[in-house]
Design a protein around this motif. Structure first.
Motif, mmCIF file in Angstrom:
data_model
loop_
_atom_site.group_PDB
_atom_site.id
_atom_site.type_symbol
_atom_site.label_atom_id
_atom_site.label_comp_id
_atom_site.label_asym_id
_atom_site.label_seq_id
_atom_site.Cartn_x
_atom_site.Cartn_y
_atom_site.Cartn_z
ATOM 1 N N LEU A 65 29.442 123.177 24.225
ATOM 2 C CA LEU A 65 29.192 122.510 25.512
ATOM 3 C C LEU A 65 27.752 122.014 25.612
ATOM 4 C CD1 LEU A 65 31.197 124.714 28.055
ATOM 5 C CD2 LEU A 65 31.837 122.523 27.037
ATOM 6 N N ILE A 66 26.806 122.774 25.089
ATOM 7 C CA ILE A 66 25.408 122.330 25.100
ATOM 8 C C ILE A 66 25.275 121.013 24.353
ATOM 9 C CG2 ILE A 66 23.116 122.841 24.158
ATOM 10 C CD1 ILE A 66 23.704 125.816 24.848
ATOM 11 N N LYS A 67 25.994 120.896 23.236
ATOM 12 C CA LYS A 67 25.930 119.670 22.440
ATOM 13 C C LYS A 67 26.672 118.523 23.116
ATOM 14 C CE LYS A 67 27.073 117.789 17.876
ATOM 15 N NZ LYS A 67 27.670 118.089 16.537
ATOM 16 N N SER A 68 27.911 118.760 23.567
ATOM 17 C CA SER A 68 28.728 117.663 24.091
ATOM 18 C C SER A 68 28.237 117.175 25.441
ATOM 19 C CB SER A 68 30.198 118.082 24.177
ATOM 20 O OG SER A 68 30.359 119.221 24.984
ATOM 21 N N PHE A 69 27.571 118.052 26.220
ATOM 22 C CA PHE A 69 27.052 117.624 27.518
ATOM 23 C C PHE A 69 25.538 117.413 27.492
ATOM 24 C CE2 PHE A 69 31.198 119.088 28.629
ATOM 25 C CZ PHE A 69 31.574 118.342 29.739
ATOM 26 N N SER A 70 24.956 117.382 26.298
ATOM 27 C CA SER A 70 23.534 117.048 26.090
ATOM 28 C C SER A 70 22.614 117.868 26.984
ATOM 29 C CB SER A 70 23.311 115.549 26.326
ATOM 30 O OG SER A 70 24.121 114.773 25.481
ATOM 31 N N ILE A 71 22.840 119.180 27.010
ATOM 32 C CA ILE A 71 21.998 120.081 27.798
ATOM 33 C C ILE A 71 20.748 120.403 26.993
ATOM 34 C CG2 ILE A 71 21.858 122.330 28.931
ATOM 35 C CD1 ILE A 71 24.968 122.216 29.121
ATOM 36 N N LYS A 72 19.585 120.074 27.542
ATOM 37 C CA LYS A 72 18.326 120.318 26.839
ATOM 38 C C LYS A 72 17.837 121.722 27.170
ATOM 39 C CE LYS A 72 16.974 115.449 26.802
ATOM 40 N NZ LYS A 72 15.982 114.443 27.261
ATOM 41 N N THR A 73 18.009 122.623 26.203
ATOM 42 C CA THR A 73 17.564 123.997 26.370
ATOM 43 C C THR A 73 17.052 124.503 25.037
ATOM 44 O OG1 THR A 73 18.239 126.230 27.015
ATOM 45 C CG2 THR A 73 19.902 124.867 25.933
ATOM 46 N N GLU A 74 16.087 125.402 25.088
ATOM 47 C CA GLU A 74 15.517 125.941 23.857
ATOM 48 C C GLU A 74 16.577 126.678 23.049
ATOM 49 O OE1 GLU A 74 11.963 129.034 22.498
ATOM 50 O OE2 GLU A 74 12.026 128.220 24.542
ATOM 51 N N LYS A 75 17.435 127.441 23.757
ATOM 52 C CA LYS A 75 18.506 128.194 23.095
ATOM 53 C C LYS A 75 19.532 128.606 24.141
ATOM 54 C CE LYS A 75 15.468 132.216 23.465
ATOM 55 N NZ LYS A 75 14.725 133.251 22.723
ATOM 56 N N PRO A 76 20.762 128.945 23.742
ATOM 57 C CA PRO A 76 21.790 129.354 24.708
ATOM 58 C C PRO A 76 21.385 130.562 25.543
ATOM 59 C CG PRO A 76 22.796 128.856 22.594
ATOM 60 C CD PRO A 76 21.313 128.832 22.364
ATOM 61 N N ALA A 77 20.498 131.393 25.015
ATOM 62 C CA ALA A 77 20.082 132.599 25.735
ATOM 63 C C ALA A 77 18.987 132.333 26.767
ATOM 64 C CB ALA A 77 19.604 133.662 24.749
ATOM 65 N N SER A 78 18.476 131.113 26.827
ATOM 66 C CA SER A 78 17.422 130.786 27.804
ATOM 67 C C SER A 78 17.949 130.924 29.227
ATOM 68 C CB SER A 78 16.912 129.366 27.581
ATOM 69 O OG SER A 78 16.326 129.224 26.319
ATOM 70 N N ARG A 79 17.090 131.336 30.130
ATOM 71 C CA ARG A 79 17.485 131.451 31.535
ATOM 72 C C ARG A 79 17.750 130.071 32.129
ATOM 73 N NH1 ARG A 79 13.763 135.954 34.687
ATOM 74 N NH2 ARG A 79 14.491 137.798 33.537
ATOM 75 N N ALA A 80 18.769 129.992 32.964
ATOM 76 C CA ALA A 80 19.086 128.722 33.611
ATOM 77 C C ALA A 80 17.935 128.251 34.500
ATOM 78 C CB ALA A 80 20.361 128.860 34.437
ATOM 79 N N SER A 81 17.168 129.193 35.049
ATOM 80 C CA SER A 81 16.060 128.843 35.944
ATOM 81 C C SER A 81 14.940 128.092 35.237
ATOM 82 C CB SER A 81 15.494 130.106 36.602
ATOM 83 O OG SER A 81 15.009 131.002 35.610
ATOM 84 N N THR A 82 14.919 128.129 33.900
ATOM 85 C CA THR A 82 13.842 127.452 33.162
ATOM 86 C C THR A 82 14.156 125.983 32.919
ATOM 87 O OG1 THR A 82 14.782 128.007 30.980
ATOM 88 C CG2 THR A 82 13.284 129.611 31.984
ATOM 89 N N LEU A 83 15.371 125.549 33.256
ATOM 90 C CA LEU A 83 15.782 124.175 32.970
ATOM 91 C C LEU A 83 15.420 123.238 34.121
ATOM 92 C CD1 LEU A 83 17.354 125.745 30.797
ATOM 93 C CD2 LEU A 83 19.273 124.196 31.183
ATOM 94 N N SER A 84 15.283 121.959 33.805
ATOM 95 C CA SER A 84 15.059 120.939 34.839
ATOM 96 C C SER A 84 16.293 120.815 35.715
ATOM 97 C CB SER A 84 14.767 119.586 34.185
ATOM 98 O OG SER A 84 15.940 119.105 33.531
ATOM 99 N N GLY A 85 16.136 120.147 36.855
ATOM 100 C CA GLY A 85 17.266 119.949 37.756
ATOM 101 C C GLY A 85 18.412 119.209 37.103
#
Length: 516
Positions: free
Chosen positions: A389-409
Motif C-alpha cells: 500500500l505504501i508503494k501503490s498509494f505513494s506514501i512518503k515515509t521513512e519506513k512502515p514503522a514510522s509514526r503516522a504523526s511524523t508524516l505531512s498532511g
C-alpha cells in the motif's frame, strides 16, 4: 514561463520588498533566501503547496514570527517588524483563515477592540457604531454594527475582519485563504471589495490554493516551492497549468476524464433521516456514481456524515447500506456491510497518530484473512500489505514503522485513502478529502476516488471545495440549515446555481421572482 518584466509606470519604490528571507524551525528550513516584491496598489497572489512557505513568509511580514536572516523594506525604507502592533504601525494587517473575533461582543465592539473611541473616559458606543457605518459605506462592507458576532454569517465575519484591519489604518492587507468558507456569491462580493480597495490605492496580498480565483483577482503571482521562489508571473500572461507546474515541479492534471456510466443498484439509502443538525434527509447513492453534497460549512454536512457512519445516533428515519438496515447498527457492524469511510478530520477519526504507518494501514482488516488466521496475526502478511500500500498509494515515509504523526498532511491523508479504498468496498463515504493538502496530493486523492466509481463503487462526496464537487460528481445535493434543499445533475450545475442554493435560495423562489 511568463515572468514579470519591465519597470513600474512610476519611479515609486515597491510598497513591500523582502530580500533573502530565511526561517528555520528546528531542522526544517521553511524559507531559504526568499525574495518578494509587491507594487503599491496591486493585488499580489502568493501560491504554493502546503509547506512551501507561504504562510510563514506572510507571518513574518505581519509581525507574528521573526526571520532568522533577511531584510524588509516598505516604500524603499528598511524596517524591522517585531510584532503585530509593529506591523499595524507600518500599515500592515493580516486577515487569517480562522477569524480572530470575540463572539460575545458586538460588531462595533470587535471593530474598535484595542483602539476604542472614548468620551469622558468611557467607551463611546456611538462613535464605534459610526466607525462601522462609515467604513462599511466607503468600501461596500456593510455589517450591522449592533449585531452580536455570534449571530453573524461567515461572510459577515470576514467583512468585519477586513473592516477591523482598515480601522487600524491598514494600507497593506494580507488575506489568508479568504474564500475557503464562502459561497461563490460571497466570494464574488469579496472580490468586489478587493477591487474597491485597489481603487483606493491599497495593496492586497492574496494567499490561495484556488488557481481560478488567483487568475481572476490578482495582478501578479509569486510561486513558492519548498521554501524557494520558483517564479513571479504576470497574471494576464499565465495559465492555471503553468502555475501548477511551477508549484509542483511537474505537469498537473487539473481536470479529470470522467466516463459516462449507467448507475447500478443503490448502495446507500437514507429515508427521512434525522439527527443532531440534520432534518429529514432522503436520498440514495447508487453503484458507479459519485453523489456530491455542497453547502456552506455548518449546515449539517458533517453531522450527516457522522449519522451515516454511526458516529452520531439518529432520532428518526432509516439508513441502509448495500440493502441492509444499519440505522441502529454499530460502526463496526456498518463496515461489515461493505462500507468504507474517509472522515472529515483525518487526525481525530481517521488515524491513530502515535501508531505506525503499518498499524494504521492494518486497521479494520486486522482480524480477517490473510492478515489473521485462527485469531492470530500473520506478521509477514501484515508487513507485505504495508509495503504494497505504501508503494501503490505513494506514501512518503521513512519506513512502515514510522509514526503516522511524523508524516505531512498529504501523506497522512494517503494512509487513510489507502486503507479505506484498498479493499474495493461497494459504498464509500468521503468527507473533505483534499482539505489542507497540496495540489499534488489532491490530484492523487481525486483520481483514486474517481477510479473506485469507475470500478463499480458508489461514492458520497462531502466537500467544501465547490470546484471539486462539480468536477467529480454525477449528481449534486445541496444542504442548507440541516436540510437537503436541492438536487442537480452535475452536467447542469454551475457555481451560480449552486451558490444560490447554498445561501438557502431555492430555484423555484428565484424563478418566481423573475416572472413576477
Amino acid at each position: 514561463m511568463s515572468s514579470v518584466t519591465g519597470q513600474e509606470s512610476s519611479n515609486a519604490p515597491p510598497v513591500v520588498e523582502m530580500r533573502g528571507i530565511v526561517k528555520r524551525f528546528n531542522q526544517t528550513v521553511a524559507l531559504n533566501g526568499v525574495d518578494l516584491t509587491v507594487k503599491r496598489g496591486e493585488v499580489h497572489a502568493i501560491v504554493g503547496e502546503n509547506g512551501a512557505g507561504k504562510s510563514t513568509l506572510m507571518h513574518i511580514l505581519a509581525g507574528l514570527i521573526h526571520p532568522d536572516r533577511g531584510q524588509i523594506a516598505l516604500n524603499g525604507q528598511p524596517v524591522t517588524i517585531s510584532s503585530v502592533e509593529s506591523a499595524y504601525a507600518h500599515g500592515i494587517a493580516m486577515v487569517h483563515q480562522h477569524f480572530m473575533l470575540l463572539s460575545s461582543l458586538s460588531v462595533a465592539e470587535n471593530l474598535t477592540l484595542g483602539k476604542e473611541p472614548t468620551r469622558r473616559g468611557l467607551f463611546d458606543r456611538i462613535a464605534a457604531a459610526q466607525a462601522v457605518i462609515n467604513l462599511g459605506q466607503r468600501y461596500n462592507l456593510v455589517v450591522n454594527h449592533a449585531a452580536k458576532v455570534a449571530d453573524l454569517s461567515v461572510g459577515d465575519l470576514q467583512r468585519l475582519e477586513i473592516l477591523r484591519a482598515l480601522y487600524r489604518g491598514a494600507e497593506i492587507l494580507i488575506l489568508d485563504e479568504p474564500t475557503g468558507v464562502l459561497t461563490p456569491q460571497e466570494a464574488q462580493g469579496l472580490f468586489r471589495v478587493i477591487r474597491e480597495l485597489k481603487r483606493d490605492g491599497k495593496t492586497t496580498i492574496f494567499i490561495s490554493h484556488k488557481l481560478e480565483e488567483v487568475l481572476e483577482i490578482s495582478d501578479s503571482i509569486t510561486v513558492l516551492r519548498d521554501g524557494h521562489v520558483t517564479g513571479t508571473l504576470v497574471t494576464s500572461q499565465t495559465t492555471a497549468p503553468e502555475i501548477a507546474r511551477m508549484m509542483v515541479g511537474r505537469e498537473v492534471f487539473l481536470k479529470f476524464d470522467k466516463p459516462q456510466i449507467t448507475p447500478g443498484k443503490p448502495v446507500l439509502e437514507c429515508v427521512e433521516l434525522c439527527g443532531p443538525g440534520v432534518q429529514q434527509a432522503t436520498f440514495q447513492v447508487r453503484a458507479n456514481e459519485i453523489v456530491g453534497i455542497a453547502g456552506v460549512a455548518g449546515n449539517g454536512q458533517s453531522e450527516l456524515a457522522d449519522l451515516i457512519a454511526g458516529l452520531l445516533p439518529s432520532t428518526a428515519g432509516t439508513v441502509k447500506i448495500c440493502g441492509q438496515d444499519v440505522t441502529q447498527a454499530s460502526v463496526s457492524a456498518r463496515r461489515i456491510t461493505g462500507f468504507a469511510n474517509v472522515p472529515e478530520d483525518r487526525y481525530k477519526h481517521g488515524l491513530a497518530a502515535q501508531g505506525s504507518v503499518s498499524d494504521n494501514l492494518l486497521m479494520g482488516v486486522h482480524d480477517k484473512p490473510p492478515l489473521s488466521r485462527h485469531g492470530l496475526l500473520d506478521l509477514k502478511a501484515i508487513a507485505n500489505r504495508a509495503v504494497e500500500l505504501i508503494k501503490s498509494f505513494s506514501i512518503k515515509t521513512e519506513k512502515p514503522a514510522s509514526r503516522a504523526s511524523t508524516l505531512s498532511g498529504g501523506n497522512a491523508q494517503r494512509i487513510v485513502i489507502a486503507r479505506e479504498l484498498a479493499d474495493n468496498k461497494p459504498f464509500i463515504l468521503v468527507a473533505q478529502p483534499t482539505r489542507g493538502i497540496d495540489i499534488a496530493a489532491s490530484e492523487f486523492v481525486r483520481e483514486e476516488i474517481l477510479k473506485r466509481r469507475n470500478d463499480g463503487a458508489g461514492v458520497l462526496l462531502i466537500s467544501a471545495d465547490l470546484s471539486e464537487v462539480i468536477s467529480l460528481s454525477d449528481r449534486i445535493l445541496v444542504m442548507y440549515d440541516g436540510r437537503i434543499i436541492g438536487e442537480l445533475p452535475a452536467a447542469e450545475a454551475d457555481e451560480t446555481r449552486l451558490g444560490l442554493l447554498m445561501a438557502g435560495i431555492r430555484e423555484e423562489t428565484t424563478n418566481a421572482s423573475k416572472t413576477a
